[in-house]
Motif scaffolding. Structure first.
Motif, mmCIF file in Angstrom:
data_model
loop_
_atom_site.group_PDB
_atom_site.id
_atom_site.type_symbol
_atom_site.label_atom_id
_atom_site.label_comp_id
_atom_site.label_asym_id
_atom_site.label_seq_id
_atom_site.Cartn_x
_atom_site.Cartn_y
_atom_site.Cartn_z
ATOM 1 N N LEU A 29 -7.387 3.268 29.703
ATOM 2 C CA LEU A 29 -7.007 3.646 31.065
ATOM 3 C C LEU A 29 -7.157 5.148 31.267
ATOM 4 O O LEU A 29 -7.611 5.614 32.317
ATOM 5 N N SER A 30 -6.806 5.911 30.251
ATOM 6 C CA SER A 30 -6.970 7.354 30.311
ATOM 7 C C SER A 30 -8.449 7.728 30.426
ATOM 8 O O SER A 30 -8.817 8.595 31.223
ATOM 9 N N ASN A 31 -9.289 7.076 29.649
ATOM 10 C CA ASN A 31 -10.725 7.359 29.730
ATOM 11 C C ASN A 31 -11.304 6.963 31.082
ATOM 12 O O ASN A 31 -12.211 7.620 31.588
ATOM 13 N N ALA A 32 -10.786 5.902 31.681
ATOM 14 C CA ALA A 32 -11.228 5.527 33.025
ATOM 15 C C ALA A 32 -10.816 6.590 34.039
ATOM 16 O O ALA A 32 -11.576 6.913 34.965
ATOM 17 N N ALA A 33 -9.620 7.155 33.866
ATOM 18 C CA ALA A 33 -9.153 8.204 34.777
ATOM 19 C C ALA A 33 -10.023 9.450 34.685
ATOM 20 O O ALA A 33 -10.168 10.187 35.671
ATOM 21 N N LYS A 34 -10.618 9.699 33.524
ATOM 22 C CA LYS A 34 -11.508 10.857 33.367
ATOM 23 C C LYS A 34 -12.704 10.772 34.301
ATOM 24 O O LYS A 34 -13.307 11.785 34.645
ATOM 25 N N MET A 35 -13.066 9.555 34.703
ATOM 26 C CA MET A 35 -14.198 9.375 35.603
ATOM 27 C C MET A 35 -13.841 9.739 37.045
ATOM 28 O O MET A 35 -14.719 9.885 37.884
ATOM 29 N N LEU A 36 -12.550 9.865 37.331
ATOM 30 C CA LEU A 36 -12.108 10.184 38.684
ATOM 31 C C LEU A 36 -11.708 11.643 38.855
ATOM 32 O O LEU A 36 -11.688 12.155 39.963
ATOM 33 N N VAL A 37 -11.362 12.292 37.752
ATOM 34 C CA VAL A 37 -10.895 13.682 37.803
ATOM 35 C C VAL A 37 -11.774 14.518 36.874
ATOM 36 O O VAL A 37 -11.781 14.302 35.668
ATOM 37 N N ALA A 38 -12.506 15.456 37.445
ATOM 38 C CA ALA A 38 -13.353 16.339 36.641
ATOM 39 C C ALA A 38 -12.577 17.616 36.324
ATOM 40 O O ALA A 38 -12.178 18.353 37.224
ATOM 41 N N MET A 59 -17.010 13.302 41.253
ATOM 42 C CA MET A 59 -16.691 11.963 40.777
ATOM 43 C C MET A 59 -17.655 11.603 39.661
ATOM 44 O O MET A 59 -18.826 11.969 39.708
ATOM 45 N N PHE A 60 -17.187 10.900 38.672
ATOM 46 C CA PHE A 60 -17.988 10.452 37.540
ATOM 47 C C PHE A 60 -18.699 11.616 36.852
ATOM 48 O O PHE A 60 -19.924 11.674 36.825
ATOM 49 N N PRO A 61 -17.924 12.553 36.307
ATOM 50 C CA PRO A 61 -18.550 13.685 35.612
ATOM 51 C C PRO A 61 -19.408 13.198 34.444
ATOM 52 O O PRO A 61 -19.009 12.328 33.682
ATOM 53 N N PHE A 69 -9.343 15.804 31.554
ATOM 54 C CA PHE A 69 -8.095 15.294 32.120
ATOM 55 C C PHE A 69 -8.198 13.811 32.387
ATOM 56 O O PHE A 69 -9.112 13.382 33.091
ATOM 57 N N PRO A 70 -7.276 13.009 31.875
ATOM 58 C CA PRO A 70 -6.193 13.223 30.918
ATOM 59 C C PRO A 70 -6.682 13.019 29.483
ATOM 60 O O PRO A 70 -7.801 12.568 29.263
ATOM 61 N N SER A 71 -5.822 13.281 28.538
ATOM 62 C CA SER A 71 -6.184 13.149 27.125
ATOM 63 C C SER A 71 -6.068 11.695 26.674
ATOM 64 O O SER A 71 -4.981 11.122 26.645
ATOM 65 N N GLY A 72 -7.197 11.114 26.311
ATOM 66 C CA GLY A 72 -7.199 9.738 25.809
ATOM 67 C C GLY A 72 -6.582 9.623 24.429
ATOM 68 O O GLY A 72 -5.925 8.631 24.116
ATOM 69 N N HIS A 73 -6.783 10.650 23.592
ATOM 70 C CA HIS A 73 -6.178 10.631 22.254
ATOM 71 C C HIS A 73 -4.651 10.618 22.354
ATOM 72 O O HIS A 73 -3.977 9.855 21.655
ATOM 73 N N THR A 74 -4.119 11.469 23.217
ATOM 74 C CA THR A 74 -2.664 11.514 23.380
ATOM 75 C C THR A 74 -2.149 10.210 23.969
ATOM 76 O O THR A 74 -1.118 9.695 23.529
#
Length: 154
Positions: A29-38, A59-61, A69-74
């Motif tokens: 979910l975090s990795n999906a959010a990265k596609m919306l926030v550069a 969008m979609f950097p 943003f956000p951290s998928g590892h965290t």
């Protein structure tokens, strides 16, 4: 860690699916959010500007440098810590200490800002609310985890 639970704790084998959803679900979910926030990663950012200057309208950097943003590892580490705490409450301090170490490693490598890790932790808490907090998802997991313990009735 999921394999360790499978091998060393047979009584909780059925909970591994839930643990996986908590950890991997939060990370995905975090990795999906990265596609919306550069947001630029700290190692590429101009640290003389404001924090808002690290965000971009895109969008979609396409580049890894713009997916901070956000951290998928965290998110994955906090999701796993929440799941392990649910399963083994006595280890909660250790589980969250390991999650904090994972987050701080991301900061020290300048891969993420602290706010990226905080956002990842919030995503993990939202996933945990669905998986552990009385939703239909939580009830499904409860039924699945009980299914091998109760005798079949016909």
């Amino acid at each position: 860690i999921l394999v360790i639970v499978l091998v060393l704790d047979p009584a909780h084998r059925r909970h591994v699916l839930r643990l996986g959803v908590l950890s991997l679900g939060a990370g995905l979910l975090s990795n999906a959010a990265k596609m919306l926030v550069a947001r630029m990663r700290p190692y590429d950012a101009d640290m003389n500007g404001t924090a808002l200057a690290t965000f971009h309208v895109e969008m979609f950097p396409q580049t890894h440098q713009m997916q901070s943003f956000p951290s998928g590892h965290t998110a994955a580490a906090v999701g796993l810590a929440i799941g392990l705490t649910w399963l083994y409450p006595r280890g909660r301090f250790m589980f969250f200490a390991f999650a904090a170490i994972a987050a701080s490693q991301r900061w020290s490598n300048r891969d993420h800002f602290v706010s990226d890790s905080c956002a990842g932790a919030v995503i993990a808490m939202c996933v945990a609310a669905f998986v552990l907090g009385g939703s239909a998802v939580q009830r499904w997991f409860d039924r699945f985890e009980r299914s091998d313990k109760e005798p079949a009735t016909r």
